[in-house]
Design an enzyme around this catalytic site. Structure first.
Site, PDB file in Angstrom:
ATOM      1  CB  SER A   1       1.798 -10.028  -4.453  1.00  0.00           C
ATOM      2  OG  SER A   1       2.829  -9.993  -3.507  1.00  0.00           O
TER       3      SER A   1
ATOM      4  CG  ASP B   1       2.100 -13.653  -2.548  1.00  0.00           C
ATOM      5  OD1 ASP B   1       1.867 -13.910  -3.738  1.00  0.00           O
ATOM      6  OD2 ASP B   1       2.575 -12.574  -2.157  1.00  0.00           O
TER       7      ASP B   1
END
Length: 735
Positions: free
Chosen positions: A72, A218
């Site tokens: 991320s 993610d």
């Protein structure tokens, strides 16, 4: 949803927290020959800027980094650093970028097509679900991510030709998650910008991205601190940096957002614990103290960098074991690949994943083969393509094919389109009687390869009506068009005496058809001409019951030139508008009589800080003062001679000039509150000989305005000459 709340949701959904107690664990490194050093960077939203502070210490202490893996925000910082971006460049990027804008899909209004700008004239809510049969369809994320895609692409352009991440200045891996299986996906090849983007595609908030046939989201879902990844890359010693938010205490769990944040932290805790437990005495663990800075505090991202520096300095005794001599460190730096942009394009390709003709996209691209790439112009072109509101993403890539540099633009149609529903509500109240309407519109876009569009709307309330409209571009540039429509509507008009007392209320009913042809002048203007044919009746609903009902017929030719450069339709801060229209009523077209009219309207807005000045003006004339009632020009109401009733004045000629000052006094992620005042001067006239500048009416208002997702809201007080005053409340329509 846009702004800070979306960012909070995005990275609260991401938090990917490790338990706070893990930050207290200490690690040691082994002595001997220089180990290969791997850097594992966790996700954590805005807190991820602390990674830059850690990198700064590593450089100052001459600690070489041989491998990087990130998740991320850790993937973004790590990927850009691995590409060769300096710590100073990273710090400037994170500290100065407008993150609220980056994490939104709001394309500047100047880049929206003129057709889409006209949607702003309606009071329909801009967010619109798709519809298929009787099933509503919604976007895969609250944010498509168009802007963040282009941001990451621009920053990684110097290494766009590198397809094996081992060939970057520092070998790199981005960690994402397969949205179908939940498995961790380690990305080590392909498009670096796309890999970083996939790694930070927070579920629900950001639309996922497809890479090599897998739908990726993610990476924090499956692996928020990729220690094992960097170890598999070849690291002998790992520096793990965890910037995730600690779990909250019970007394802090007081809202749905806080609970959502907590649940995401709990879901990722086990894997993070296992990753930290795998660290050995040769490894170093860094956990910056970021205090109350949350995953969504991007306005404070710069503050986290010193915290990262402080945390790294706190473990210098362990980091020192990984330090090398100045000569060794310089040799290490010289061995890194250099960032070299490829900016001369040999070929342009279009990958069109939509039913539209390729030419619709090609006409909006201004990239010339054999010339250097103008990134600013390319991004503006892509914004205009995205501003057609037909595509979920419009992305570009640059590849090397047999020594030729190929620019590929990929446009993916919206997965929830091409048919949409929109709803709207309109309320107006002058404290003499409310006016309330609800509407629903069904729009079919891309009904053919030239983006024909069909919209049908129904309105219920005190002004019921139904309309249908077909808008058909005629060429791939979408400049030339035909516009055909029909409508039926009912409304009321009040008749007042000279003191503002209501004498009668008229009910009007109209059935009409229209045809127009024209040309869009880029995104800023339009020229159109057409025919309007109406038939209707006027009845006295309140007043003298002996007043006869009147049937009317209107047949008109018109020519209109319209310029719209406003940055916002509700509360513009810059730009302006100009509209000129000439109309001729002809008995030959079915009109009750011949008449000629002309109107000029203009506005201009300019701002300093939070303060905005807006100037408006209009002038309307009827050549022989012989237009029928339904074609006369009205004045009266808020900011159209405030203090008077709505459309209290009606004449063959009208003139108005106004100046408005307003200040943005409060902001949130969803709302902006304005306070302002206006000064106005104008009047209507029945004969051209009556038109005199000195015969106007002076008026003004003070108001509060709220810009909301369902349209503007105004609460105002207006006052005009002769002690005329009024209060106003409006919802749903720009003034």
């Amino acid at each position: 949803m846009t702004g800070r709340l979306l960012i909070w949701l995005a990275f609260a959904a991401l938090a990917m927290q490790a338990p706070a107690q893990a930050c207290a664990d200490g690690m040691s490194s082994a002595a001997g020959a220089r180990p290969k050093v791997g850097l594992a960077l966790s996700g954590g939203g805005a807190r991820g800027a602390a990674h830059i502070g850690v990198l700064k210490v590593l450089e100052e202490r001459r600690i070489p980094v041989d491998y990087i893996a990130g998740t991320s925000m850790g993937a973004i910082v790590g990927g850009l650093y691995a590409s060769g971006m300096s710590v100073r460049e990273l710090e400037a990027l994170v500290s100065h970028i407008d993150w609220a804008d980056a994490f939104s899909d709001r394309i500047p209004r100047e880049n929206r097509s003129f057709r889409r700008k006209r949607d702003d004239d309606l009071y329909l809510v801009k967010n619109k679900p798709g519809i298929s049969g009787l099933t509503l369809k919604f976007p895969p994320g609250l944010i498509d991510g168009q802007k963040i895609d282009l941001l990451l692409k621009r920053q990684s352009l110097p290494v766009v030709g590198v397809r094996d991440f081992d060939d970057l200045a520092i070998p790199f891996r981005a960690v994402a998650a397969d949205l179908v299986t939940g498995e961790a996906v380690v990305l080590g090849r392909g498009d670096l910008a796309l890999a970083m983007r996939a790694s930070m595609s927070i579920p629900i908030v950001f639309a996922p991205r497809e890479v090599d046939g897998r739908l990726l989201t993610d990476g924090g879902i499956s692996k928020n601190l990729p220690i094992d990844v960097v170890r598999r890359m070849g690291a002998d010693a790992v520096i793990a940096v965890d910037i995730s938010t600690p779990l909250q205490k019970r007394e802090q769990l007081q809202s749905v957002l806080a609970i959502t944040d907590q649940l995401t932290g709990i879901m990722t805790r086990r894997d993070v614990d296992e990753q930290i437990a795998s660290l050995s005495g040769d490894d170093v663990f860094i956990c910056p103290d970021l205090g109350d800075i949350t995953t969504a505090s991007f306005d404070r991202a710069g503050e986290t960098i010193p915290a990262g520096t402080t945390a790294a300095e706190a473990v210098l005794d362990k980091l020192a074991r990984l330090s090398v001599s100045p000569d060794e460190y310089e040799a290490h730096l010289q061995g890194r690949a250099k960032r070299e942009a490829r900016n001369v394009i040999d070929e342009v390709r279009i990958v069109n994943r939509s039913p539209l003709a390729d030419g619709v996209i090609a006409e909006r691209l201004h990239v010339e083969a054999g010339k250097p790439l103008d990134v600013d112009r390319l991004e503006s072109d892509l914004d205009q393509i995205y501003g057609l509101e037909l595509f979920e993403s419009v992305y570009y890539d640059i590849t090397d094919e047999s020594g030729r540099t190929v620019l590929t633009v990929t446009a993916r149609e919206r997965s929830w389109g091409p048919n949409y529903l929109q709803f709207g509500a309109e309320i107006s109240e002058d404290f003499e009687g409310p006016n309330f309407n609800l509407s629903i519109a069904y729009t079919r876009t891309a009904i053919n390869r030239l983006n024909g569009e069909w919209r049908t709307g129904v309105q219920i309330g005190q002004e019921p009506g139904v309309s249908t409209n077909l808008y058909q571009p005629l060429d791939p540039s979408l400049r030339y068009f035909l516009d055909v429509g029909a409508s039926f509507d009912e409304w009321a008009e009040n008749i007042f005496d000279g003191d503002g007392d209501k004498l009668a209320e008229l009910g009007l009913r109209r059935l009409g058809v229209g045809f127009a042809a024209g040309r869009e002048l880029g995104t800023w203007g339009e020229l159109r001409a057409g025919i309007i044919r109406d038939t209707g009746e006027i009845k006295t609903q309140v007043g003298d019951p002996r007043a006869p009902d009147v049937d009317f017929n209107t047949g008109e030719l018109f020519l209109q030139f319209f310029v719209d450069r406003r940055d916002d339709v509700n509360f513009p801060r810059s730009g302006g508008t100009l509209r000129t229209r000439a109309t001729t009523g002809l008995e030959a077209l079915g009109s009750d009589g011949d008449y000629e009219q002309g109107i000029v309207e203009w506005s201009f807005a300019g701002s300093v800080g939070r303060n905005t000045g807006l100037v408006n003006g209009s002038l309307a004339m009827t050549r022989d003062s012989d237009a029928p009632f339904q074609s006369m020009f009205p004045l009266g109401g808020f900011r159209r001679l405030s203090g008077l009733e709505l459309n209290e004045l009606r004449g063959q000629h009208a003139a108005l000039v106004s100046g408005t000052l307003y200040r943005r006094i409060w902001d949130s992620s969803l709302l902006s509150l304005y306070a302002g005042l206006s000064l106005e001067y104008g009047d209507v006239f029945q004969q051209r000989s009556d038109v005199e500048i000195n015969d106007g009416i002076a008026a003004g208002s003070v108001f509060l305005g709220l810009d909301t997702l369902v349209g503007p809201v105004y609460l105002a007080y207006g006052r005009a000459e002769h002690n005329r005053d009024n209060f106003y409340f409006f919802l749903g329509k720009a003034l």
